[in-house]
Design an enzyme around this catalytic site. Structure first.
Site, PDB file in Angstrom:
ATOM      1  N   TYR A 176       9.244  42.909  54.698  1.00  0.00           N
ATOM      2  CA  TYR A 176       8.237  41.841  54.738  1.00  0.00           C
ATOM      3  C   TYR A 176       6.925  42.342  55.373  1.00  0.00           C
ATOM      4  CZ  TYR A 176      11.829  38.452  53.327  1.00  0.00           C
ATOM      5  OH  TYR A 176      12.792  37.760  52.635  1.00  0.00           O
ATOM      6  N   ARG A 224      13.136  41.475  65.083  1.00  0.00           N
ATOM      7  CA  ARG A 224      14.063  42.074  64.103  1.00  0.00           C
ATOM      8  C   ARG A 224      13.422  43.330  63.577  1.00  0.00           C
ATOM      9  NH1 ARG A 224      17.142  39.008  59.883  1.00  0.00           N
ATOM     10  NH2 ARG A 224      18.402  40.583  58.859  1.00  0.00           N
ATOM     11  N   HIS A 262      14.071  44.531  50.886  1.00  0.00           N
ATOM     12  CA  HIS A 262      14.624  43.796  49.738  1.00  0.00           C
ATOM     13  C   HIS A 262      14.535  44.604  48.454  1.00  0.00           C
ATOM     14  CE1 HIS A 262      15.841  40.312  51.765  1.00  0.00           C
ATOM     15  NE2 HIS A 262      14.637  39.867  52.071  1.00  0.00           N
ATOM     16  N   GLN A 349      27.994  34.280  46.047  1.00  0.00           N
ATOM     17  CA  GLN A 349      27.980  33.417  44.868  1.00  0.00           C
ATOM     18  C   GLN A 349      27.391  32.031  45.119  1.00  0.00           C
ATOM     19  OE1 GLN A 349      32.172  35.086  43.500  1.00  0.00           O
ATOM     20  NE2 GLN A 349      31.596  33.383  42.219  1.00  0.00           N
TER      21      GLN A 349
HETATM   22  P1  FAD Z   1      44.587  30.168  38.969  1.00  0.00           P
HETATM   23  O1  FAD Z   1      44.026  31.064  39.992  1.00  0.00           O
HETATM   24  O2  FAD Z   1      44.834  30.707  37.624  1.00  0.00           O
HETATM   25  O3  FAD Z   1      45.922  29.532  39.550  1.00  0.00           O
HETATM   26  C1  FAD Z   1      46.776  28.743  38.780  1.00  0.00           C
HETATM   27  C2  FAD Z   1      48.158  28.740  39.405  1.00  0.00           C
HETATM   28  O4  FAD Z   1      48.948  27.781  38.754  1.00  0.00           O
HETATM   29  C3  FAD Z   1      48.898  30.057  39.266  1.00  0.00           C
HETATM   30  O5  FAD Z   1      49.293  30.504  40.549  1.00  0.00           O
HETATM   31  C4  FAD Z   1      50.086  29.732  38.380  1.00  0.00           C
HETATM   32  O6  FAD Z   1      51.249  30.467  38.751  1.00  0.00           O
HETATM   33  C5  FAD Z   1      50.273  28.274  38.652  1.00  0.00           C
HETATM   34  N1  FAD Z   1      50.927  27.526  37.558  1.00  0.00           N
HETATM   35  C6  FAD Z   1      50.569  27.439  36.264  1.00  0.00           C
HETATM   36  N2  FAD Z   1      51.384  26.611  35.609  1.00  0.00           N
HETATM   37  C7  FAD Z   1      52.293  26.167  36.494  1.00  0.00           C
HETATM   38  C8  FAD Z   1      53.395  25.261  36.421  1.00  0.00           C
HETATM   39  N3  FAD Z   1      53.698  24.625  35.305  1.00  0.00           N
HETATM   40  N4  FAD Z   1      54.114  25.042  37.528  1.00  0.00           N
HETATM   41  C9  FAD Z   1      53.804  25.659  38.695  1.00  0.00           C
HETATM   42  N5  FAD Z   1      52.762  26.509  38.815  1.00  0.00           N
HETATM   43  C10 FAD Z   1      52.030  26.752  37.732  1.00  0.00           C
HETATM   44  N6  FAD Z   1      36.137  34.293  40.900  1.00  0.00           N
HETATM   45  C11 FAD Z   1      35.077  34.276  41.684  1.00  0.00           C
HETATM   46  O7  FAD Z   1      34.539  33.209  41.937  1.00  0.00           O
HETATM   47  N7  FAD Z   1      34.570  35.410  42.242  1.00  0.00           N
HETATM   48  C12 FAD Z   1      35.108  36.601  42.002  1.00  0.00           C
HETATM   49  O8  FAD Z   1      34.631  37.596  42.513  1.00  0.00           O
HETATM   50  C13 FAD Z   1      36.229  36.666  41.165  1.00  0.00           C
HETATM   51  N8  FAD Z   1      36.782  37.845  40.882  1.00  0.00           N
HETATM   52  C14 FAD Z   1      37.872  37.894  40.086  1.00  0.00           C
HETATM   53  C15 FAD Z   1      38.429  39.123  39.799  1.00  0.00           C
HETATM   54  C16 FAD Z   1      39.549  39.195  39.008  1.00  0.00           C
HETATM   55  C17 FAD Z   1      40.130  40.538  38.682  1.00  0.00           C
HETATM   56  C18 FAD Z   1      40.139  38.011  38.482  1.00  0.00           C
HETATM   57  C19 FAD Z   1      41.390  38.071  37.641  1.00  0.00           C
HETATM   58  C20 FAD Z   1      39.569  36.780  38.755  1.00  0.00           C
HETATM   59  C21 FAD Z   1      38.427  36.710  39.538  1.00  0.00           C
HETATM   60  N9  FAD Z   1      37.808  35.506  39.815  1.00  0.00           N
HETATM   61  C22 FAD Z   1      36.718  35.478  40.629  1.00  0.00           C
HETATM   62  C23 FAD Z   1      38.215  34.268  39.164  1.00  0.00           C
HETATM   63  C24 FAD Z   1      39.097  33.381  40.041  1.00  0.00           C
HETATM   64  O9  FAD Z   1      40.176  34.109  40.538  1.00  0.00           O
HETATM   65  C25 FAD Z   1      39.540  32.191  39.230  1.00  0.00           C
HETATM   66  O10 FAD Z   1      38.410  31.515  38.791  1.00  0.00           O
HETATM   67  C26 FAD Z   1      40.374  31.236  40.045  1.00  0.00           C
HETATM   68  O11 FAD Z   1      41.500  31.875  40.534  1.00  0.00           O
HETATM   69  C27 FAD Z   1      40.809  30.034  39.211  1.00  0.00           C
HETATM   70  O12 FAD Z   1      41.486  29.169  40.044  1.00  0.00           O
HETATM   71  P2  FAD Z   1      42.558  28.100  39.565  1.00  0.00           P
HETATM   72  O13 FAD Z   1      43.148  27.547  40.784  1.00  0.00           O
HETATM   73  O14 FAD Z   1      41.941  27.165  38.613  1.00  0.00           O
HETATM   74  O15 FAD Z   1      43.630  28.916  38.710  1.00  0.00           O
HETATM   75  P1  NAP Z   2      33.973  35.871  31.004  1.00  0.00           P
HETATM   76  O1  NAP Z   2      33.009  36.150  32.071  1.00  0.00           O
HETATM   77  O2  NAP Z   2      33.877  34.631  30.222  1.00  0.00           O
HETATM   78  O3  NAP Z   2      33.928  37.125  30.007  1.00  0.00           O
HETATM   79  C1  NAP Z   2      34.691  37.224  28.874  1.00  0.00           C
HETATM   80  C2  NAP Z   2      34.229  38.427  28.051  1.00  0.00           C
HETATM   81  O4  NAP Z   2      35.047  38.524  26.911  1.00  0.00           O
HETATM   82  C3  NAP Z   2      32.822  38.314  27.572  1.00  0.00           C
HETATM   83  O5  NAP Z   2      32.201  39.562  27.775  1.00  0.00           O
HETATM   84  C4  NAP Z   2      32.942  37.992  26.090  1.00  0.00           C
HETATM   85  O6  NAP Z   2      31.865  38.676  25.511  1.00  0.00           O
HETATM   86  C5  NAP Z   2      34.291  38.544  25.708  1.00  0.00           C
HETATM   87  N1  NAP Z   2      35.018  37.721  24.739  1.00  0.00           N
HETATM   88  C6  NAP Z   2      35.156  36.386  24.689  1.00  0.00           C
HETATM   89  N2  NAP Z   2      35.925  36.018  23.662  1.00  0.00           N
HETATM   90  C7  NAP Z   2      36.326  37.145  23.041  1.00  0.00           C
HETATM   91  C8  NAP Z   2      37.133  37.421  21.917  1.00  0.00           C
HETATM   92  N3  NAP Z   2      37.709  36.435  21.222  1.00  0.00           N
HETATM   93  N4  NAP Z   2      37.317  38.700  21.564  1.00  0.00           N
HETATM   94  C9  NAP Z   2      36.739  39.688  22.237  1.00  0.00           C
HETATM   95  N5  NAP Z   2      35.951  39.490  23.319  1.00  0.00           N
HETATM   96  C10 NAP Z   2      35.757  38.236  23.699  1.00  0.00           C
HETATM   97  O7  NAP Z   2      35.435  35.886  31.575  1.00  0.00           O
HETATM   98  P2  NAP Z   2      36.170  36.864  32.570  1.00  0.00           P
HETATM   99  O8  NAP Z   2      35.570  38.198  32.629  1.00  0.00           O
HETATM  100  O9  NAP Z   2      37.590  36.751  32.166  1.00  0.00           O
HETATM  101  O10 NAP Z   2      35.999  36.198  33.944  1.00  0.00           O
HETATM  102  C11 NAP Z   2      36.561  34.912  34.221  1.00  0.00           C
HETATM  103  C12 NAP Z   2      35.777  34.206  35.247  1.00  0.00           C
HETATM  104  O11 NAP Z   2      36.035  34.778  36.518  1.00  0.00           O
HETATM  105  C13 NAP Z   2      34.311  34.377  34.946  1.00  0.00           C
HETATM  106  O12 NAP Z   2      33.800  33.226  34.362  1.00  0.00           O
HETATM  107  C14 NAP Z   2      33.725  34.689  36.241  1.00  0.00           C
HETATM  108  O13 NAP Z   2      32.897  33.637  36.681  1.00  0.00           O
HETATM  109  C15 NAP Z   2      34.864  34.843  37.225  1.00  0.00           C
HETATM  110  N6  NAP Z   2      34.657  36.129  37.835  1.00  0.00           N
HETATM  111  C16 NAP Z   2      33.587  36.257  38.620  1.00  0.00           C
HETATM  112  C17 NAP Z   2      33.306  37.453  39.148  1.00  0.00           C
HETATM  113  C18 NAP Z   2      32.100  37.571  40.016  1.00  0.00           C
HETATM  114  O14 NAP Z   2      31.836  38.651  40.511  1.00  0.00           O
HETATM  115  N7  NAP Z   2      31.361  36.531  40.250  1.00  0.00           N
HETATM  116  C19 NAP Z   2      34.099  38.544  38.917  1.00  0.00           C
HETATM  117  C20 NAP Z   2      35.201  38.391  38.094  1.00  0.00           C
HETATM  118  C21 NAP Z   2      35.455  37.174  37.551  1.00  0.00           C
HETATM  119  P3  NAP Z   2      31.538  38.658  23.957  1.00  0.00           P
HETATM  120  O15 NAP Z   2      31.864  37.282  23.510  1.00  0.00           O
HETATM  121  O16 NAP Z   2      30.095  39.022  23.868  1.00  0.00           O
HETATM  122  O17 NAP Z   2      32.401  39.708  23.386  1.00  0.00           O
HETATM  123 FE1  SF4 Z   3      28.118  33.301  50.839  1.00  0.00          FE
HETATM  124 FE2  SF4 Z   3      30.306  31.883  51.344  1.00  0.00          FE
HETATM  125 FE3  SF4 Z   3      30.415  33.976  49.673  1.00  0.00          FE
HETATM  126 FE4  SF4 Z   3      30.101  34.297  52.330  1.00  0.00          FE
HETATM  127  S1  SF4 Z   3      31.875  33.442  51.280  1.00  0.00           S
HETATM  128  S2  SF4 Z   3      28.974  35.329  50.748  1.00  0.00           S
HETATM  129  S3  SF4 Z   3      28.809  32.567  52.826  1.00  0.00           S
HETATM  130  S4  SF4 Z   3      29.266  32.087  49.379  1.00  0.00           S
END
Ligand code: FAD
Ligand code: NAP
Ligand code: SF4
Length: 722
Positions: A176, A224, A262, A349
């Site tokens: 800044y 700072r 920044h 986020q």
């Molecule tokens: P889920 O997490 O899918 O949980 C659903 C639960 O329901 C599961 O435990 C399943 O076992 C249970 N279930 C389903 N059906 C039944 C049933 N009939 N009876 C009993 N239990 C059942 N999000 C972010 O915001 N920031 C991130 O950085 C981020 N990074 C990610 C990285 C990865 C690799 C992945 C895979 C996801 C990431 N996400 C991130 C996404 C985030 O994890 C999901 O958006 C979130 O977990 C969704 O929450 P949910 O509770 O809706 O579902």
């Molecule tokens: P996503 O962000 O919706 O990405 C899905 C990807 O798959 C897109 O690149 C899409 O691109 C492709 N796709 C969709 N339909 C397809 C098809 N039929 N065939 C082939 N490609 C297809 O979903 P995600 O990566 O599974 O993540 C899930 C959620 O978790 C996200 O919405 C995100 O918010 C959250 N998450 C967040 C972070 C984070 O750092 N904030 C990190 C991980 C996950 P094209 O359609 O162009 O191919």
């Molecule tokens: Fe921001 Fe909450 Fe994520 Fe920490 S956990 S970086 S305060 S949104």
């Protein structure tokens, strides 16, 4: 009993040693660092800020610093952003200072002049040089106009004192206004404010000197100081030390650590930055000045703060976002209840991303942050027996908030552990902090006596009493999450085509070359994991939701981080950067293609403040990102694609599918078909029939654009009204 409490062993004794500044004492060593929350400009923003700060003061933090207020119009970050320049503007601050003092807290106002970083056409700086992150060019200040800027800082500090603040923080870092005078790259002047280093640091020294003169000796002045600039031709270490000593002479009470401008292309606060990654910088300055030093950046648990303080690396610890995540952080630490702390995961986020999107700031793990007056968490007058199906973030959040309101919750999950997809997310390098989220929820479920039933896939019969044929619950919450989408190309069923969960849980099964289908958040995460040298996943038992040892955790991957981003931890070079970054970059041991069908830039949809980190990390590691891809088939030759009408074969050993998700609605469909249940339309609870209401939240509600932020917020909002 009181006596007994007195003798309770304090796990973090150094945090709770008061800090004596001579004229006043700060009750502990925790500073709540400055954050612009957007409340500064919101309707009734000062009332909301008062509630927000009061809660943190009540939670025991030693000293709070407000978000930045500009000392004049030209210093504002944007035209409509907050400033403190007049008696009229001062009045509204009193409700903040009163609220904090009533809760036994102390608060300082941050004076922030953004200089060339401001997004408006009145910006000023040392020289008329446009910042790489701005499209406005600043006007160069005339020699006497610099004195006017100093007067404005002094006036602002004086108004802050009149408003009841205990002190001010003068923002001299992050690139800044003040930094722009200090660095040669941004200061090309030849008058008394430019040229030699002593001329370039005249501005901060004069500001501190004159603020001290005006506010008297009993007022906290924090400066700072940019201890590492992380930009080319930034300050050298000797210059940093000289500035600290001159600032001390000029009369500051405390020096705080600033890390990186920044415009620096080095992540400094995101989750992939190891905990306390920059404390070594503050520690180098210890002993060079007598005033207390505050360290900062990615410190988010009391264990880490205690370790820093007991080893003498700093006198005080600043945490900012951890106070969005948990306002009662300090109180919980003091009562040895750190397992109950809702930990900031460094995701940005809901805090920083929101600010950059023009929304007000909140927190992914605590959706009530900065909305203290919005969520009704008072006990319900009509406690209900509720079944929650799915213990992912949506179900967990609902269960915890609803149990707090007095509802009787049974939480089911088909998996052997709570957490849903977070159990996979934790295995991504840089997302290990999600372990703390799982630990927090586990502790809360326990304390709130939520009945947790694991290894149970619920179907409609499990919700109905077999004898009376009535529902066992007053309401049902469906939080069953998502299932991965399977794209439609020939060979998708080949065993070499692997789901993202299998690839993450067992990355060793993936060969030396791989194509990732889908470049959303998960595609990027899988690419990061497959190109990472040493992953946390290798170090811990799979399928556990125990956070790794917190101290080891903080050291893990530190070296990789410093290397990968070219940070010179010997500080031999200006700006603390290694001279030739390229030499240090090791391209990954795997060939990775990251593919999407859209023609947009790969990674365009990632988080505002973290997307660039993911993109540049993968670029450094040589990941090949392709857009506009059509998938044809997978066979023994590899993945056949068409791009710009040209067929191509990517000769890969494996394909990992990261093509998004679809809602898992098996249970919801069963309930819909049953005469006993009815889906609640919006949150209107006026039941006119005898049916049991069910609500769908999280990924089950909407799979597109799903993230844990929305899942947790939806759970919390439903709990407040059910
Ligand atoms: P889920 O997490 O899918 O949980 C659903 C639960 O329901 C599961 O435990 C399943 O076992 C249970 N279930 C389903 N059906 C039944 C049933 N009939 N009876 C009993 N239990 C059942 N999000 C972010 O915001 N920031 C991130 O950085 C981020 N990074 C990610 C990285 C990865 C690799 C992945 C895979 C996801 C990431 N996400 C991130 C996404 C985030 O994890 C999901 O958006 C979130 O977990 C969704 O929450 P949910 O509770 O809706 O579902
Ligand atoms: P996503 O962000 O919706 O990405 C899905 C990807 O798959 C897109 O690149 C899409 O691109 C492709 N796709 C969709 N339909 C397809 C098809 N039929 N065939 C082939 N490609 C297809 O979903 P995600 O990566 O599974 O993540 C899930 C959620 O978790 C996200 O919405 C995100 O918010 C959250 N998450 C967040 C972070 C984070 O750092 N904030 C990190 C991980 C996950 P094209 O359609 O162009 O191919
Ligand atoms: Fe921001 Fe909450 Fe994520 Fe920490 S956990 S970086 S305060 S949104």
């Amino acid at each position: 009993m009181q006596n007994q409490q007195h003798h309770v062993h304090q796990k973090y004794p150094d945090i709770f040693k008061p800090l004596d500044l001579g004229f006043t004492t700060i009750k502990n060593r925790i500073l709540m660092g400055s954050m612009h929350t957007g409340l500064e400009e919101a309707p009734q923003g000062f009332e909301k800020m008062a509630a927000y700060f009061a809660l943190r003061a009540k939670g025991g933090v030693g000293l709070i610093v407000t978000g930045g207020f500009s000392p004049n119009l030209e210093g504002c970050g944007a035209e409509a952003l907050s400033k403190l320049t007049s008696f009229e503007e001062m009045g509204q601050h009193k409700i903040i200072t009163d609220a904090v003092h009533k809760n036994d807290g102390k608060i300082a106002l941050q004076i922030l002049h953004t200089g060339r970083y401001g997004f408006h056409n009145k910006i000023v700086s040392a020289s008329p040089i446009q910042a790489p992150i701005n499209f406005f060019t600043p006007r160069e200040l005339a020699e006497d106009e610099v004195w006017k800027q100093i007067d404005d800082f002094v006036n602002c500090a004086s108004l802050a004192k009149d408003a009841g603040y205990d002190g001010v923080e003068i923002m001299g870092s992050e690139g800044y206004f003040i930094n722009q005078f200090i660095a040669k790259a941004t200061n090309h002047r030849t008058d008394m404010w430019g040229g030699s280093y002593s001329n370039r640091i005249r501005l901060p020294i004069e500001i501190v000197k004159k603020v001290r003169e005006r506010t008297g000796k009993d007022f906290i002045i924090i400066y700072r100081l940019s201890m590492v600039d992380l930009v080319k031709d930034g300050s050298s270490w000797d210059e940093v030390v000289e500035l600290a000593q001159k600032i001390e002479e000029a009369g500051v009470s405390i020096i705080n650590t600033g890390i990186g401008w920044h415009e620096a292309r080095v992540p400094t606060i995101a989750g992939m930055v190891p905990r306390a990654a920059f404390t070594w910088v503050t520690s180098r300055l210890m002993g060079k000045v007598k005033v207390p030093l505050i360290t900062s950046n990615r410190i988010n648990m009391p264990e880490v703060a205690q370790k820093i303080l007991e080893s003498g690396q700093a006198d005080m610890v600043s945490m900012a976002r951890p106070f969005l995540a948990d306002p009662l952080f300090v109180q919980k630490a003091q009562e040895n209840r750190s397992n109950e702390i809702n930990t900031c995961i460094g995701c940005n986020q809901a805090c920083l991303d929101h600010i950059f999107e023009g929304k007000s700031c909140t927190c992914l793990v605590n959706p009530t942050a900065c909305r203290e007056t919005e969520f009704d968490l008072t006990p319900s007058s009509n406690p209900k027996k509720i079944a929650v199906v799915g213990a992912g973030p949506a179900g967990l959040s609902f269960s915890v908030y609803a149990a707090q309101k007095g509802h009787q919750i049974t939480l089911f999950d088909a998996a052997p552990d709570i957490g849903g997809l977070l159990n996979i997310a934790v295995k991504i390098p840089g997302k290990e902090e999600f372990y703390e989220t799982l630990r927090y929820f586990k502790t809360e479920l326990d304390i709130l006596k939520v009945k947790v039933v694991l290894n149970k896939r619920v179907s409609v019969e499990d919700l109905i009493d077999k004898t009376s044929l009535k529902s066992l619950f007053d309401e049902v919450v469906i939080a069953t999450g998502v299932v991965p989408r399977l794209p439609n190309f020939s060979g998708v069923d080949n065993p070499k085509v692997i789901s993202y969960s299998d690839a993450i849980n067992n990355s060793n099964i993936i060969g030396k070359s791989v194509a990732i289908v889908g470049a959303g958040g998960i595609g990027f995460d899988v690419a990061a994991l497959l190109t990472h040298e040493q992953t946390l996943a290798d170090k811990i038992e799979p399928q556990t939701s125990q956070p790794p040892d917190r101290d080891n955790f903080s050291n893990l991957d530190r070296e990789i981080y410093l290397n990968e981003w070219g940070i010179d931890d010997k500080y031999t070079n200006r700006g603390c950067l290694k001279p030739d970054l390229k030499e240090d970059i090791k391209v990954s041991h795997r060939t990775v293609y990251l593919l999407q069908r859209k023609s947009a830039k790969v990674g365009a949809g990632l988080g505002k403040t973290t997307g660039w980190i993911h993109r540049s990390l993968l670029k450094k590691r040589g990941v090949i990102m392709l857009n506009g891809v059509n998938y044809e088939k997978f066979d023994e030759q590899g993945l056949h694609i068409i791009r710009e009408n040209n067929p191509e074969v990517l000769k890969v050993d494996n394909v990992v599918i990261c093509a998004g998700q679809e809602s898992l609605l098996t249970l919801a469909n069963e309930l819909q078909a049953s005469p006993l249940f009815k889906e609640s339309e919006d949150l209107d609870m006026r039941v006119t029939d005898k049916k049991i209401r069910y609500h769908i939240i999280g990924g089950a509600y909407k799979a597109g654009e799903l993230d844990a932020k929305r899942a947790i917020e939806q759970g919390a909002r439903l709990a407040c009204v059910i």
